[in-house]
Scaffold this active site. Structure first.
Site, PDB file in Angstrom:
ATOM      1  N   GLU A   1     -38.398  29.097  72.668  1.00 27.06           N
ATOM      2  CA  GLU A   1     -39.281  28.168  73.373  1.00 27.06           C
ATOM      3  C   GLU A   1     -39.464  28.629  74.825  1.00 27.06           C
ATOM      4  O   GLU A   1     -38.489  28.927  75.486  1.00 27.06           O
ATOM      5  CB  GLU A   1     -38.693  26.750  73.369  1.00 27.06           C
ATOM      6  CG  GLU A   1     -39.678  25.711  73.830  1.00 27.06           C
ATOM      7  CD  GLU A   1     -39.124  24.284  73.713  1.00 27.06           C
ATOM      8  OE1 GLU A   1     -39.905  23.376  73.408  1.00 27.06           O
ATOM      9  OE2 GLU A   1     -37.916  24.089  73.931  1.00 27.06           O
TER      10      GLU A   1
ATOM     11  N   GLY B   1     -29.572  23.434  78.126  1.00 28.06           N
ATOM     12  CA  GLY B   1     -28.414  22.768  77.540  1.00 28.06           C
ATOM     13  C   GLY B   1     -28.283  23.101  76.076  1.00 28.06           C
ATOM     14  O   GLY B   1     -27.193  23.372  75.573  1.00 28.06           O
ATOM     15  N   ALA B   2     -29.415  23.112  75.366  1.00 31.36           N
ATOM     16  CA  ALA B   2     -29.413  23.413  73.937  1.00 31.36           C
ATOM     17  C   ALA B   2     -30.858  23.604  73.494  1.00 31.36           C
ATOM     18  O   ALA B   2     -31.793  23.377  74.254  1.00 31.36           O
ATOM     19  CB  ALA B   2     -28.755  22.279  73.136  1.00 31.36           C
TER      20      ALA B   2
ATOM     21  N   GLU C   1     -33.500  23.113  69.870  1.00 21.54           N
ATOM     22  CA  GLU C   1     -33.611  22.433  68.587  1.00 21.54           C
ATOM     23  C   GLU C   1     -34.108  23.314  67.457  1.00 21.54           C
ATOM     24  O   GLU C   1     -34.874  22.845  66.598  1.00 21.54           O
ATOM     25  CB  GLU C   1     -34.538  21.223  68.726  1.00 21.54           C
ATOM     26  CG  GLU C   1     -36.006  21.525  69.015  1.00 21.54           C
ATOM     27  CD  GLU C   1     -36.391  21.546  70.481  1.00 21.54           C
ATOM     28  OE1 GLU C   1     -37.582  21.366  70.788  1.00 21.54           O
ATOM     29  OE2 GLU C   1     -35.495  21.760  71.319  1.00 21.54           O
ATOM     30  N   ASN C   2     -33.687  24.561  67.369  1.00 26.89           N
ATOM     31  CA  ASN C   2     -34.090  25.389  66.226  1.00 26.89           C
ATOM     32  C   ASN C   2     -33.802  24.638  64.930  1.00 26.89           C
ATOM     33  O   ASN C   2     -32.721  24.074  64.755  1.00 26.89           O
ATOM     34  CB  ASN C   2     -33.305  26.699  66.225  1.00 26.89           C
ATOM     35  CG  ASN C   2     -33.296  27.365  67.586  1.00 26.89           C
ATOM     36  OD1 ASN C   2     -34.326  27.600  68.186  1.00 26.89           O
ATOM     37  ND2 ASN C   2     -32.093  27.661  68.075  1.00 26.89           N
TER      38      ASN C   2
ATOM     39  N   HIS D   1     -29.491  14.578  71.113  1.00 24.70           N
ATOM     40  CA  HIS D   1     -30.847  14.954  71.521  1.00 24.70           C
ATOM     41  C   HIS D   1     -31.424  15.992  70.563  1.00 24.70           C
ATOM     42  O   HIS D   1     -32.547  15.851  70.063  1.00 24.70           O
ATOM     43  CB  HIS D   1     -30.789  15.509  72.948  1.00 24.70           C
ATOM     44  CG  HIS D   1     -32.105  15.909  73.520  1.00 24.70           C
ATOM     45  ND1 HIS D   1     -32.790  15.164  74.453  1.00 24.70           N
ATOM     46  CD2 HIS D   1     -32.885  17.010  73.310  1.00 24.70           C
ATOM     47  CE1 HIS D   1     -33.909  15.764  74.779  1.00 24.70           C
ATOM     48  NE2 HIS D   1     -33.996  16.895  74.098  1.00 24.70           N
ATOM     49  N   GLU D   2     -30.655  17.049  70.297  1.00 22.08           N
ATOM     50  CA  GLU D   2     -31.153  18.115  69.421  1.00 22.08           C
ATOM     51  C   GLU D   2     -31.281  17.638  67.984  1.00 22.08           C
ATOM     52  O   GLU D   2     -32.209  18.036  67.269  1.00 22.08           O
ATOM     53  CB  GLU D   2     -30.233  19.337  69.501  1.00 22.08           C
ATOM     54  CG  GLU D   2     -30.002  19.869  70.911  1.00 22.08           C
ATOM     55  CD  GLU D   2     -31.278  20.087  71.700  1.00 22.08           C
ATOM     56  OE1 GLU D   2     -32.297  20.502  71.107  1.00 22.08           O
ATOM     57  OE2 GLU D   2     -31.269  19.837  72.919  1.00 22.08           O
TER      58      GLU D   2
ATOM     59  N   HIS E   1     -34.452  15.844  67.501  1.00 24.56           N
ATOM     60  CA  HIS E   1     -35.571  16.787  67.437  1.00 24.56           C
ATOM     61  C   HIS E   1     -35.833  17.283  66.010  1.00 24.56           C
ATOM     62  O   HIS E   1     -36.933  17.768  65.725  1.00 24.56           O
ATOM     63  CB  HIS E   1     -35.284  18.010  68.300  1.00 24.56           C
ATOM     64  CG  HIS E   1     -35.778  17.902  69.699  1.00 24.56           C
ATOM     65  ND1 HIS E   1     -37.051  17.483  70.025  1.00 24.56           N
ATOM     66  CD2 HIS E   1     -35.177  18.202  70.889  1.00 24.56           C
ATOM     67  CE1 HIS E   1     -37.200  17.523  71.344  1.00 24.56           C
ATOM     68  NE2 HIS E   1     -36.091  17.942  71.893  1.00 24.56           N
TER      69      HIS E   1
ATOM     70  N   GLU F   1     -39.774  15.816  74.172  1.00 22.68           N
ATOM     71  CA  GLU F   1     -38.535  15.736  74.935  1.00 22.68           C
ATOM     72  C   GLU F   1     -38.181  14.299  75.299  1.00 22.68           C
ATOM     73  O   GLU F   1     -37.011  13.912  75.291  1.00 22.68           O
ATOM     74  CB  GLU F   1     -38.629  16.610  76.184  1.00 22.68           C
ATOM     75  CG  GLU F   1     -38.836  18.086  75.896  1.00 22.68           C
ATOM     76  CD  GLU F   1     -37.745  18.688  75.009  1.00 22.68           C
ATOM     77  OE1 GLU F   1     -36.669  18.074  74.856  1.00 22.68           O
ATOM     78  OE2 GLU F   1     -37.971  19.779  74.451  1.00 22.68           O
TER      79      GLU F   1
END
Length: 863
Positions: free
Chosen positions: A131, A265-266, A268-269, A299-300, A303, A322
């Site tokens: 991303e 932070g991370a 979302e793959n 959060h991820e 997603h 987001e």
């Protein structure tokens, strides 16, 4: 010449023309354990064209392209490959097969396929980060979110390695890993992670559903991996999200991979989330750190539905991706049964809201639904508007339409658009159906305008303290110079809280039955007749429960009471709202830094929420160093540091508060006695009962000792020998660049600005050490050097690396009119592009704000 950019118009034209079916990607990464460099990438894409004989292009960033074959016809790479694109000439058929053979490059910037060598075992560890537009660094792709396809990866890897992707991990044959095709997803959420990773596995099971779960990290971190706690949060998320979304988890497995040198932070793959491995805690951290990690995990996971299952059509709806995930993470922690952090809305108010308020007062502020014309726009749009203000407004929307109606709309949205692409109107339409509310006016007011409102109470009382009139005044301050859009008054759904001091408990309490009024605020003045005739309480708090997004001011009487009793609120959320209001007033030069310090010192000892305590530590330090009258700065620092030491010594042994105060003390310790204590704690001559000076706390002490000249290169090297890890390397680099010598600064500057060899994480550490507020005179010559170099840096480095330098090395500590003048001269003469201009203008605004605050603090001195 497009360079590496892509416009929205180009993406729309390509999406009208093409429908992408599948990618087959064959990567030879067998040499990844060696010196790096390049690797062979072979991409086969099957796609349809709406027009026979049309032309288009596919995206690729690669050092070399060897073969391009379209429908069996060989195209000359020298003719068709240019500016990160491979031109597909006017020979497209209805059904097309494209094959591209290229040499792609490993990176050390955290973009594309990042390669890292662990100093502990000398093994290489790789992961992708795509991303926004970086899948094209690994394989040829139509790099836009609305051209979804299936992806089938085949990877040749070194013997003994593990390869993880979006699909379940297969058994390798002859070190070749052939993955099943994914569902239809966007390019930017595909992923590969490979290396000799350590792993722990489990499963989420419910009502016949079984989802394999995996957690991965480097072996050198395995002893610190608290997988049970991570699995617990993950299962909590699966349980809550599947119930609220009424849609089963859409992928075949769920892996979480803690990877090194991660910029964000991370990420979302789909089914293979990458997370920065600083979240594998090597030393004691406070509960606030575990809460932040849990929020990142949730959060991820959110997603997987909002972003991966249903994806934005174009990046102007990045905010919705987001913001939804940010809202969902906090809501899950607040409402899920057995949640460890049911106070998450306090954390949200304390961190997300303050970030949003700060961003919304910069000259770069923009509507939540930003105008994203090209990739350059979106690359700088991962900001406090996109994440924090958007999530705050979603929270307001939930209050506006009702929580049940909100999630019913979300459920319909997922079912209607699964594995497709959407616009904001698709979600709002679903919410209108379930709530019966017309959201077009709401959307225009909240999503299509910029800036922040201020809510102030207007109160009249009689001689007996009975309220005779009460209204809420809404203001729309003018936007900063250069900001897009116009300020506007908005509709707010808020609560008004009435608090009194309880004689028996000594706590500020809100009466359960009569202490809260919820209402709609709209226009400039909203009367609240429900309060007329009632006795005026000690504190009247607007936006209680933090339902809306607005800056809130206390009336004079409430502010005076809160100044003496802020720590006495029984609930954590009203405390956080009052702390946030006081900090915002300090930043806005409405409250002098010395008065803010007094407020904090009067109430922080009673603050139980450790996340709030740590935020106050950071804010006080920033206020004293940048917002205080320079002539008073030393006295305020002395007052603060003495207080940190007193709290450190009085805190319960082994508690989170003790650890937080130890870090706060180390951050500003500077007298000989204070520095002697730090050295004594390091070598064991001094002890504080219950305080474990573990690896990370040692580095916090070393950092300050280096910055004040107590630790030289040999002593820093000795610390690195104790911690010869990737984290130790970063800490040592930061400590070296923090030393108060011309030689140390020159070496640090050269390694970052004059060379491009440092990996992303080490570069970030060097910049962090280089900028020390106590070294203004030593750093003064670097203002001119910055402006002489910054444009070349921006033009020659990757986005992530350039942004680190542009933001991190701006002379923010030189709070002076001269800094503003030099910035303005550079902006006028250098003609930077929009993204670079935005970053410099944001930094300039920080200096301007600090000057106003310093003037307010100086004025307070003279009163």
């Amino acid at each position: 010449m497009p360079g590496t950019n892509l416009t929205r118009e180009e993406a729309q034209q390509r999406a009208k023309l093409l429908t992408v079916d599948s990618y087959e990607i064959d990567l030879d990464l067998s040499g990844a354990q060696g010196e790096g460099g390049t690797y062979r990438s072979v991409t086969t894409v099957r796609f349809d064209s709406a027009e026979t004989g049309a032309e288009s292009f596919i995206d690729l960033v690669a050092p070399a392209v060897h073969e391009v074959t379209l429908n069996g016809d060989s195209l000359d790479p020298a003719e068709v490959f240019k500016d990160s694109r491979i031109a597909l000439p006017g020979i497209l058929e209805g059904r097309n097969i494209l094959r591209v053979v290229a040499d792609c490059a490993y990176t050390n910037t955290g973009e594309g396929l990042h390669r890292f060598v662990d100093p502990v075992d000398q093994q290489a560890y790789l992961y992708t980060q795509f991303e926004v537009p970086d899948a094209r660094r690994v394989f040829a792709s139509f790099e836009q979110p609305d051209l979804k396809a299936t992806f089938q990866f085949t990877v040749k890897a070194p013997t003994g390695w593990t390869v993880i992707s979006n699909s379940p991990t297969p058994e390798p044959k002859d070190d070749i890993w052939v993955f099943e095709p994914t569902p239809r997803i966007s390019t930017y959420i595909t992923a590969l992670i490979l290396g000799p990773y350590h792993s722990v596995h489990s499963v989420y099971e419910k009502d016949g559903q079984s989802v394999p779960l995996g957690i991965y990290c480097r072996p050198s971190l395995a002893e610190f991996l608290d997988s049970d706690a991570i699995f617990e949060v993950t299962r909590q998320g699966f349980e809550w999200f599947q119930e609220k979304f009424d849609y089963a988890y859409p992928f075949k497995k769920y892996d979480q991979l803690f990877v090194p040198e991660f910029n964000a932070g991370a990420m979302e793959n789909a089914g293979a989330v990458t997370i920065r491995d600083q979240y594998v805690f090597r030393s004691k951290v406070t509960d606030a750190a575990y809460e932040v990690r849990a929020a990142t995990i949730l959060h991820e996971l959110a997603h997987m539905w909002f972003g991966d299952l249903v994806t934005m059509e174009w990046w102007n709806d990045l905010w919705l991706n987001e913001s939804f995930a940010t809202y969902a993470e906090a809501a899950c922690q607040a409402y899920a049964p057995q949640s460890r952090w049911p106070h998450s809305w306090t954390t949200f108010a304390n961190s997300m809201k303050t970030w949003a308020y700060r961003q919304d007062q910069l000259p770069s502020t923009h509507p939540i639904m930003a105008e994203i014309n090209d990739l350059d726009d979106v690359l700088v749009n991962f900001d406090g508007i996109t994440y924090a203000k958007g999530a705050s407004v979603l929270k307001q929307l939930v209050a506006y339409v009702g929580e049940d109606e909100f999630f019913q709309g979300v459920q319909a949205y997922f079912k209607r658009h699964a594995f497709g692409n959407t616009r904001l109107s698709d979600l709002l339409g679903a919410l209108e159906e379930t709530s019966g509310r017309d959201l077009k006016t709401w959307s225009k007011a909240w999503l299509e305008t910029a800036g922040i409102n201020v809510l102030r109470p207007e109160i009249e009382t009689d001689a007996d303290g009975v309220i005779t009139a009460f209204a809420i005044r809404q203001e729309a301050p003018a936007l900063p110079a250069g900001a897009k859009g116009e300020s506007t008054l908005r509709p707010h759904r808020i609560a008004v809280g009435l608090y009194d001091l309880d004689d028996s408990s000594g706590k500020l309490l809100r009466d359960d039955e009569n202490g809260r009024i919820e209402l709609d605020v709209d226009g400039e003045l909203t009367a609240v007749p429900e309060l007329v005739g009632r006795r005026r309480p000690a504190v009247i708090l607007l936006n209680d429960d933090d339902l809306s997004y607005a800056k809130v001011r206390l009336d004079e009487q409430s502010l005076a009471f809160v100044t003496e009793h802020l720590g006495d609120f029984e609930a954590s959320l009203p405390r956080a709202l009052c702390w946030a209001s006081a900090w915002d007033m300090t930043r806005d030069a409405e409250l002098a830094t010395r008065d803010y310090l007094s407020l904090v010192l009067s109430g922080i000892g009673k603050e139980s929420d450790i996340g709030v305590v740590q935020s106050l530590h950071r804010q006080v330090k920033l206020a004293i160093e940048l917002y205080a009258d320079p002539t008073a700065r030393e006295a305020l620092l002395t007052r603060w540091t003495d207080a940190t030491l007193a709290h450190l010594k009085s805190a319960a042994g082994g508690s989170d508060h003790q650890l937080a105060w130890a870090r706060a003390f180390a951050a500003t310790a500077r007298t000989p006695e204070q520095l002697d204590l730090l050295e004594g704690l390091l070598d064991g001559r001094e002890t504080i009962e219950g305080l474990a000076v573990d690896t990370e706390l040692r580095w916090a002490f070393v950092q300050q000792l280096a910055a004040v000249g107590r630790f030289d290169e040999a002593e820093i090297a000795g610390e690195y020998e104790r911690d010869r890890t990737a984290a130790g390397e970063r800490h040592a680099a930061s400590a070296r660049s923090a030393r108060p010598t011309e030689e140390a600064k020159s070496e640090a500057w050269a390694s970052v600005v004059e060379s491009d060899k440092l990996p992303n994480a080490v570069q970030e550490a060097v910049i962090g050490g280089f900028v020390q507020t106590g070294q203004r005179e030593l750093l003064a010559p670097y203002t001119d050097k910055y402006f002489a170099a910054v444009k070349d840096v921006w033009d020659s480095r990757s986005h992530e690396m350039a942004q680190q330098i542009v933001v991190g090395l701006y002379p923010s500590v030189q709070v002076s009119e001269e800094t503003l003048r030099k910035t303005d001269e550079w902006l006028a003469s250098a003609e930077p592009g929009p993204a670079l201009r935005r970053l410099i203008s944001e930094s300039r605004a920080g200096v301007e704000r600090a000057l106003r605050a310093q003037a307010a603090d100086a004025a307070a001195t003279s009163r």
